[in-house]
Design a protein around this motif. Structure first.
Motif, PDB file in Angstrom:
ATOM      1  N   MET A   1       0.840  -1.172   0.000  1.00 53.50           N
ATOM      2  CA  MET A   1       0.000   0.000   0.000  1.00 53.50           C
ATOM      3  C   MET A   1       0.890   1.241   0.000  1.00 53.50           C
ATOM      4  N   ILE A   2       0.560   2.175  -0.870  1.00 57.48           N
ATOM      5  CA  ILE A   2       1.312   3.427  -0.975  1.00 57.48           C
ATOM      6  C   ILE A   2       0.717   4.485  -0.058  1.00 57.48           C
ATOM      7  N   ALA A   3      -0.627   4.643  -0.109  1.00 54.17           N
ATOM      8  CA  ALA A   3      -1.275   5.679   0.691  1.00 54.17           C
ATOM      9  C   ALA A   3      -2.770   5.423   0.762  1.00 54.17           C
ATOM     10  N   GLU A   4      -3.425   6.144   1.681  1.00 56.63           N
ATOM     11  CA  GLU A   4      -4.877   6.145   1.770  1.00 56.63           C
ATOM     12  C   GLU A   4      -5.368   7.533   1.397  1.00 56.63           C
ATOM     13  N   VAL A   5      -6.470   7.570   0.649  1.00 57.59           N
ATOM     14  CA  VAL A   5      -7.055   8.831   0.190  1.00 57.59           C
ATOM     15  C   VAL A   5      -8.552   8.752   0.468  1.00 57.59           C
ATOM     16  N   SER A   6      -9.153   9.853   0.908  1.00 58.08           N
ATOM     17  CA  SER A   6     -10.604   9.838   1.118  1.00 58.08           C
ATOM     18  C   SER A   6     -11.288   9.531  -0.211  1.00 58.08           C
ATOM     19  N   PHE A   7     -12.392   8.792  -0.157  1.00 59.20           N
ATOM     20  CA  PHE A   7     -13.040   8.343  -1.389  1.00 59.20           C
ATOM     21  C   PHE A   7     -13.461   9.496  -2.299  1.00 59.20           C
ATOM     22  N   PRO A   8     -14.104  10.568  -1.779  1.00 59.55           N
ATOM     23  CA  PRO A   8     -14.460  11.671  -2.693  1.00 59.55           C
ATOM     24  C   PRO A   8     -13.238  12.293  -3.382  1.00 59.55           C
ATOM     25  N   ASN A   9     -12.123  12.426  -2.677  1.00 61.00           N
ATOM     26  CA  ASN A   9     -10.910  12.966  -3.293  1.00 61.00           C
ATOM     27  C   ASN A   9     -10.274  11.968  -4.254  1.00 61.00           C
ATOM     28  N   ALA A  10     -10.422  10.700  -3.964  1.00 59.27           N
ATOM     29  CA  ALA A  10      -9.841   9.678  -4.842  1.00 59.27           C
ATOM     30  C   ALA A  10     -10.407   9.759  -6.246  1.00 59.27           C
ATOM     31  N   LEU A  11     -11.674  10.129  -6.363  1.00 61.67           N
ATOM     32  CA  LEU A  11     -12.300  10.171  -7.680  1.00 61.67           C
ATOM     33  C   LEU A  11     -11.667  11.221  -8.596  1.00 61.67           C
ATOM     34  N   THR A  12     -11.052  12.252  -8.026  1.00 69.10           N
ATOM     35  CA  THR A  12     -10.402  13.274  -8.861  1.00 69.10           C
ATOM     36  C   THR A  12      -8.895  13.061  -8.985  1.00 69.10           C
ATOM     37  N   THR A  13      -8.315  12.241  -8.151  1.00 61.59           N
ATOM     38  CA  THR A  13      -6.859  12.050  -8.213  1.00 61.59           C
ATOM     39  C   THR A  13      -6.436  10.652  -8.650  1.00 61.59           C
ATOM     40  N   LEU A  14      -7.318   9.666  -8.534  1.00 54.53           N
ATOM     41  CA  LEU A  14      -6.925   8.284  -8.792  1.00 54.53           C
ATOM     42  C   LEU A  14      -7.731   7.581  -9.875  1.00 54.53           C
ATOM     43  N   HIS A  15      -8.308   8.329 -10.771  1.00 53.83           N
ATOM     44  CA  HIS A  15      -9.043   7.717 -11.871  1.00 53.83           C
ATOM     45  C   HIS A  15      -8.072   7.007 -12.821  1.00 53.83           C
ATOM     46  N   GLU A  16      -8.606   6.115 -13.638  1.00 50.35           N
ATOM     47  CA  GLU A  16      -7.742   5.429 -14.606  1.00 50.35           C
ATOM     48  C   GLU A  16      -7.067   6.452 -15.513  1.00 50.35           C
ATOM     49  N   LYS A  17      -5.822   6.223 -15.831  1.00 52.05           N
ATOM     50  CA  LYS A  17      -4.962   7.081 -16.651  1.00 52.05           C
ATOM     51  C   LYS A  17      -4.406   8.286 -15.888  1.00 52.05           C
ATOM     52  N   ALA A  18      -4.721   8.403 -14.605  1.00 48.71           N
ATOM     53  CA  ALA A  18      -4.223   9.533 -13.818  1.00 48.71           C
ATOM     54  C   ALA A  18      -2.739   9.354 -13.509  1.00 48.71           C
ATOM     55  N   ILE A  19      -2.045  10.473 -13.426  1.00 49.83           N
ATOM     56  CA  ILE A  19      -0.693  10.494 -12.871  1.00 49.83           C
ATOM     57  C   ILE A  19      -0.865  11.004 -11.444  1.00 49.83           C
ATOM     58  N   TYR A  20      -0.677  10.125 -10.494  1.00 52.97           N
ATOM     59  CA  TYR A  20      -0.891  10.397  -9.076  1.00 52.97           C
ATOM     60  C   TYR A  20       0.447  10.764  -8.443  1.00 52.97           C
ATOM     61  N   LEU A  21       0.486  11.859  -7.731  1.00 57.74           N
ATOM     62  CA  LEU A  21       1.709  12.308  -7.066  1.00 57.74           C
ATOM     63  C   LEU A  21       1.630  11.975  -5.584  1.00 57.74           C
ATOM     64  N   HIS A  22       2.659  11.274  -5.081  1.00 57.93           N
ATOM     65  CA  HIS A  22       2.715  10.933  -3.658  1.00 57.93           C
ATOM     66  C   HIS A  22       4.164  10.989  -3.199  1.00 57.93           C
ATOM     67  N   GLU A  23       4.422  11.841  -2.205  1.00 58.79           N
ATOM     68  CA  GLU A  23       5.772  12.022  -1.655  1.00 58.79           C
ATOM     69  C   GLU A  23       6.793  12.269  -2.762  1.00 58.79           C
ATOM     70  N   ALA A  24       6.457  13.199  -3.667  1.00 57.79           N
ATOM     71  CA  ALA A  24       7.321  13.642  -4.765  1.00 57.79           C
ATOM     72  C   ALA A  24       7.622  12.533  -5.782  1.00 57.79           C
ATOM     73  N   ARG A  25       6.845  11.473  -5.754  1.00 57.05           N
ATOM     74  CA  ARG A  25       6.990  10.398  -6.737  1.00 57.05           C
ATOM     75  C   ARG A  25       5.722  10.330  -7.574  1.00 57.05           C
ATOM     76  N   GLN A  26       5.883   9.918  -8.815  1.00 56.78           N
ATOM     77  CA  GLN A  26       4.750   9.824  -9.735  1.00 56.78           C
ATOM     78  C   GLN A  26       4.348   8.370  -9.931  1.00 56.78           C
ATOM     79  N   TYR A  27       3.033   8.178  -9.934  1.00 56.56           N
ATOM     80  CA  TYR A  27       2.470   6.854 -10.172  1.00 56.56           C
ATOM     81  C   TYR A  27       1.359   6.997 -11.197  1.00 56.56           C
TER      82      TYR A  27
END
Length: 130
Positions: A1-27
């Motif tokens: 597990m990399i991180a936990e995100v609230s579900f409403p926020n996840a929909l704008t940051t973790l959708h398919e094809k998203a580039i997710y930023l966590h601790e200065a790293r890109q996923y």
């Protein structure tokens, strides 16, 4: 597990094809399991990030109290918030320009909550445009 995100926020940051930023790293999100509430990601090195495009509607359900001053009405009450993520844009880190976009088909989210709002007289809004 990399991180936990609230579900409403996840929909704008973790959708398919998203580039997710966590601790200065890109996923890059490879798969988003809506029902299981999990995003499957892989680490990437990209020159852009993604920014979700969403439509939000707020509907007043019940006004608990209000007061007015100089034609402006201040109110407090219950509202319904509907939000749907419909797409995303790719934004290059430098020089901060849009380099692409994509469509998404995410389910609409609904939330009931209390809110505070202001109603301005039409004349005030017309004066602010000039």
């Amino acid at each position: 597990m990399i991180a936990e995100v609230s579900f409403p926020n996840a929909l704008t940051t973790l959708h398919e094809k998203a580039i997710y930023l966590h601790e200065a790293r890109q996923y890059q999100v490879e798969r988003f399991d809506y029902e299981g509430r999990k995003a499957y990601v892989r680490r990437v090195d990209s020159d852009y990030f993604t920014d979700a495009i969403d439509y939000t509607q707020v509907k007043e359900l019940e006004e608990f109290e209000s007061s007015g001053i100089a034609g402006v009405k201040a109110a407090h009450g219950e509202v319904r918030l509907n939000r749907q993520v419909v797409g995303f844009k790719k934004v290059k880190f430098t020089p901060w320009k849009n380099v692409g976009a994509g469509n998404l088909s995410m389910p609409e989210q609904e939330m009931h909550t209390t809110a505070f709002w202001l109603h301005f007289p039409e004349a005030f809004l017309l004066d602010s445009r000039t």
